[in-house]
Scaffold this motif. Structure first.
Motif, PDB file in Angstrom:
ATOM      1  N   GLU A 105       0.849  -1.206   0.000  1.00 46.90           N
ATOM      2  CA  GLU A 105       0.000   0.000   0.000  1.00 46.90           C
ATOM      3  C   GLU A 105       0.883   1.255   0.000  1.00 46.90           C
ATOM      4  N   PRO A 106       0.593   2.207  -0.905  1.00 43.13           N
ATOM      5  CA  PRO A 106       1.416   3.411  -0.969  1.00 43.13           C
ATOM      6  C   PRO A 106       1.264   4.294   0.268  1.00 43.13           C
ATOM      7  N   PHE A 107       2.347   4.967   0.602  1.00 43.00           N
ATOM      8  CA  PHE A 107       2.334   5.949   1.687  1.00 43.00           C
ATOM      9  C   PHE A 107       3.285   7.089   1.314  1.00 43.00           C
ATOM     10  N   MET A 108       3.113   8.218   1.957  1.00 43.50           N
ATOM     11  CA  MET A 108       3.921   9.392   1.640  1.00 43.50           C
ATOM     12  C   MET A 108       5.106   9.524   2.589  1.00 43.50           C
ATOM     13  N   VAL A 109       6.231   9.864   2.016  1.00 36.88           N
ATOM     14  CA  VAL A 109       7.433  10.190   2.784  1.00 36.88           C
ATOM     15  C   VAL A 109       7.804  11.635   2.446  1.00 36.88           C
ATOM     16  N   VAL A 121      12.086  27.255  -4.847  1.00 35.68           N
ATOM     17  CA  VAL A 121      11.586  26.117  -4.074  1.00 35.68           C
ATOM     18  C   VAL A 121      12.139  26.138  -2.655  1.00 35.68           C
ATOM     19  N   ARG A 122      11.405  25.519  -1.773  1.00 39.24           N
ATOM     20  CA  ARG A 122      11.879  25.259  -0.418  1.00 39.24           C
ATOM     21  C   ARG A 122      12.546  23.884  -0.432  1.00 39.24           C
ATOM     22  N   PRO A 123      13.524  23.662   0.421  1.00 40.96           N
ATOM     23  CA  PRO A 123      14.177  22.345   0.437  1.00 40.96           C
ATOM     24  C   PRO A 123      13.324  21.303   1.143  1.00 40.96           C
ATOM     25  N   LYS A 124      12.218  20.973   0.503  1.00 35.35           N
ATOM     26  CA  LYS A 124      11.299  19.970   1.045  1.00 35.35           C
ATOM     27  C   LYS A 124      10.688  19.209  -0.123  1.00 35.35           C
ATOM     28  N   VAL A 125      10.717  17.862  -0.076  1.00 31.77           N
ATOM     29  CA  VAL A 125      10.155  17.044  -1.153  1.00 31.77           C
ATOM     30  C   VAL A 125       9.319  15.928  -0.552  1.00 31.77           C
ATOM     31  N   SER A 126       8.427  15.377  -1.372  1.00 30.16           N
ATOM     32  CA  SER A 126       7.607  14.237  -0.960  1.00 30.16           C
ATOM     33  C   SER A 126       7.709  13.144  -2.016  1.00 30.16           C
ATOM     34  N   PHE A 127       7.774  11.913  -1.553  1.00 33.07           N
ATOM     35  CA  PHE A 127       7.778  10.751  -2.441  1.00 33.07           C
ATOM     36  C   PHE A 127       6.625   9.844  -2.043  1.00 33.07           C
ATOM     37  N   SER A 128       5.966   9.257  -3.041  1.00 36.04           N
ATOM     38  CA  SER A 128       4.964   8.225  -2.784  1.00 36.04           C
ATOM     39  C   SER A 128       5.679   6.883  -2.885  1.00 36.04           C
TER      40      SER A 128
END
Ligand code: FE2
Length: 152
Positions: A65-69, A109-116
């Protein structure tokens, strides 16, 4: 052409460049020799507070199941301007690369990223996986933050 490449190779191999020749601002070159980590995560130094990647992810996920990091750089906002910025943020699952985001130094950009992310039971031996985030600051080097999660 061949002679030119040979001369350049000899120059790179035969001479050590001073940090001031490579970087536009004075840097502590020891920060570029290894991966930097918080020495005592409970009491980070000012440099660590600004650079150790902070990982936000569930502590327990379901296999398949996918989740966000979400990865942000430091507890305090890191500058994003031409003279001082975060070049990239990457996420690994243990030793396996999962993704990387290259960032622009112009302040967009702000130094913040999200990965699924989706983990399988095979990717989490013993029901555990370690998320490993890296970032590189142009004048403060390569930094690592980790978070262990349970995979059921
Ligand atoms: Fe920095």
């Amino acid at each position: 052409m061949t002679a030119g490449l040979g001369a350049a190779g000899l120059s790179l191999a035969g001479e050590a460049f001073a940090a001031t020749e490579i970087f536009p601002v004075k840097v502590d070159s020891t920060l570029f020799k290894d991966i930097n980590r918080a020495k005592n995560p409970a009491k980070e130094t000012g440099l660590e507070e600004l650079h150790v990647p902070v990982i936000k992810a569930p502590s327990k996920v379901t296999a398949g199941e996918p989740f966000m990091v979400e990865i942000s750089v430091g507890e305090k906002p890191h500058p994003m301007m031409q003279a001082h910025y975060i070049e990239f943020i990457e996420l690994n699952i243990g030793n396996e690369p999962a993704g990387v985001a290259n960032l622009n130094s112009m302040g967009y950009v702000r130094p913040k990223v999200s990965f699924s992310i989706v983990l399988t039971k095979e990717s989490a031996p013993g029901g555990k996986a370690t998320l490993v985030a890296h970032e590189r600051c142009n004048i403060h080097g390569y930094w690592e933050g980790t978070k262990d999660i349970e995979v059921v």
